[in-house]
Write an enzyme that holds these catalytic residues in place. Structure first.
Site, short mmCIF file in Angstrom:
data_model
loop_
_atom_site.label_atom_id
_atom_site.label_comp_id
_atom_site.label_asym_id
_atom_site.label_seq_id
_atom_site.Cartn_x
_atom_site.Cartn_y
_atom_site.Cartn_z
CG ASP A 295 -1.70 0.94 0.67
OD1 ASP A 295 -2.77 1.52 0.19
OD2 ASP A 295 -2.59 1.32 1.91
CE LYS A 297 -3.73 4.80 0.73
NZ LYS A 297 -3.29 3.91 1.72
CG ASP A 300 6.69 12.33 -7.53
OD1 ASP A 300 7.07 13.53 -7.93
OD2 ASP A 300 7.37 12.12 -6.41
#
Length: 459
Positions: A295, A297, A300
């Protein structure tokens, strides 16, 4: 105020119900036609109507009032003025310009909203309105209706767990008018016969089963998740938000037989060592047949995300089966995840999250079009082509002091058509994580099976 009967007779003088032969939108010929819009033109009647509706309700339960457009909007406004409960306005459809909002007004996620409707027939429009209001992370439990046509709508909504409060129903109205000499016995009998023969069946759109989704799955990770779910009779993903390798491996050993995936935040492991942390974790995943979900996430530009994914001490690309990623970097930022599945962050479960409806709409466009994306994390329904991963599921708690909001397995499978539930503290913080995992596995699977049943309501 005058009696309820006297009040209705005052309303009737405005021509809100007509009797004869009328072709409805559905094509059915009805012996009566209801139009409550004229009530808005009489300030005294509108004010009294608002108070009659408010008197039926537990007002402490509601933070907001919302009228179903358009006939119920003045009724909801009058109720707001009489009760001092804030009003929000729902559009029939979002504007294509400006803020593009479907719900207008000041509100906060998680607030309880009372829906106001003028007439209920099949209940279909209310079901659609509820879904749109809940898309804004508002909660709907109660609906207040001026007139029930007694054609199945009230039963439909009550079968879904909503409380429906009705001021009048058509049988009651006919009795009042018959006693007052406005309707003959023959007309009343014709209306009764019509109601008995025209209870509307409203068949809800059902969710796809795991077998059906497996038939259409394109990505290897999607197929593996669905195959594992069917083999284990589980849709549970356990979140391992622990901070040491020992805790991580111990949790994986205990819950592994009961989950389809273990979700990690590998960067919070304080003593991380690839050989001591990842190697034995992969052994446990193989032993107990579960996938590894990191996880991370990612959020960028593509080049940076590729370095975060493939390099550094964690080398996520070498062991994760699928990862989570924001889509804020756009379509091409997801190209780097070549050997894993991507779960797009469409919405978050924390109170005050900035994943608004307009953001979710744009995020879903990216998710649906990118071949690496297998699904989305969301607190709302998403298109059937994507697998829905729903966090914030807990049987015991309603939330925490950091903004986390929880839902039950029954709610997320029935209302959101989720595919997989993600459970964190309900498992890893419990005294017996294995027993907790078994409980969530069984609750989640039963909720999934129940959500497959067609909901056909006949009034």
């Amino acid at each position: 105020m005058e009696s309820k009967k006297e009040f209705f007779l005052e309303c009737y003088k405005l021509g809100i119900i007509k009797f004869g032969r009328f072709t409805l939108k559905s094509g059915i010929e009805s012996p009566f036609y209801v139009d409550l819009r004229p009530l808005a033109s009489d300030p005294k009647i509108l004010k009294n109507l608002a108070n009659y509706l408010l008197d039926m309700l537990p007002l402490d339960n509601f933070d907001l009032i919302c009228g179903v457009p358009y006939a119920a909007l003045p009724m909801a406004t009058a109720m707001s003025l009489e009760s001092y409960i804030p009003l929000i306005i729902k559009r029939k459809e979002a504007k294509s310009y400006g803020t593009k909002k479907l719900i207008e007004g000041i509100y906060q996620k998680g607030q309880n909203c009372l829906l106001v409707e003028d007439v209920i027939t099949s209940g279909k429009s209310l079901v659609e309105t509820i879904a749109e209001v809940e898309q804004e992370d508002l909660k709907v439990a109660d609906i207040v209706v001026v007139l029930d046509r007694e054609q199945g709508g009230k039963q439909l909504l009550e079968s879904k767990g909503y409380r429906v409060h009705t001021l009048f129903n058509i049988s009651e109205v006919c009795t009042i008018l018959q006693e007052n000499g406005e309707l003959s016995d023959e007309e009343v009998k014709r209306i009764q016969d019509f109601l008995q023969g025209n209870h509307i069946q409203f068949e809800e759109k059902t969710r796809s089963s795991y077998e059906q989704k497996l038939e259409h799955a394109q990505h290897s990770v999607s197929k593996k998740l669905l195959e594992t779910a069917l083999a284990k009779k589980s849709n549970l993903i356990a979140s391992a938000d622990v901070t040491t390798t020992q805790e991580l491996l111990a949790l994986a050993e205990k819950v592994g037989p009961h989950v389809i995936a273990l979700k990690t935040h590998i960067d919070i492991i304080s003593d991380f060592d690839y050989e001591k942390t990842i190697v034995p974790l992969k052994v446990l995943a193989e032993k107990h047949q579960f996938l590894l979900m990191e996880d991370r996430k990612f959020a960028d530009i593509g080049n940076t995300q590729e370095l975060q994914f493939t390099s550094g001490v964690f080398k996520i690309t070498d062991w994760a089966d699928f990862v989570t990623s924001q889509v804020i970097g756009g379509f091409e930022s997801l190209d780097c995840f070549k050997n894993v599945g991507v779960v797009a962050i469409v919405g978050m479960s924390s109170k005050g999250a900035l994943t608004t409806s307009s953001y979710r709409e744009e995020a879903l466009k990216v998710a649906l079009s990118h071949p690496n994306v297998i699904g989305g994390v969301s607190q709302n329904q998403i298109p059937e082509e994507l697998l829905l991963f729903t966090p914030g599921v807990n049987l015991a708690d309603s939330g925490d002091d950091k903004g986390q909001q929880y839902n039950t397995p029954e709610h997320v499978f029935k209302m959101l058509h989720t595919d997989f539930i993600i459970v964190g503290r309900g498992i890893y913080k419990s005294e017996d994580p294995e027993t907790a995992a078994i409980t969530y596995k069984n609750e989640g699977w039963n909720a999934y099976v129940n959500s497959l049943q067609k909901n056909v309501v006949q009034g």
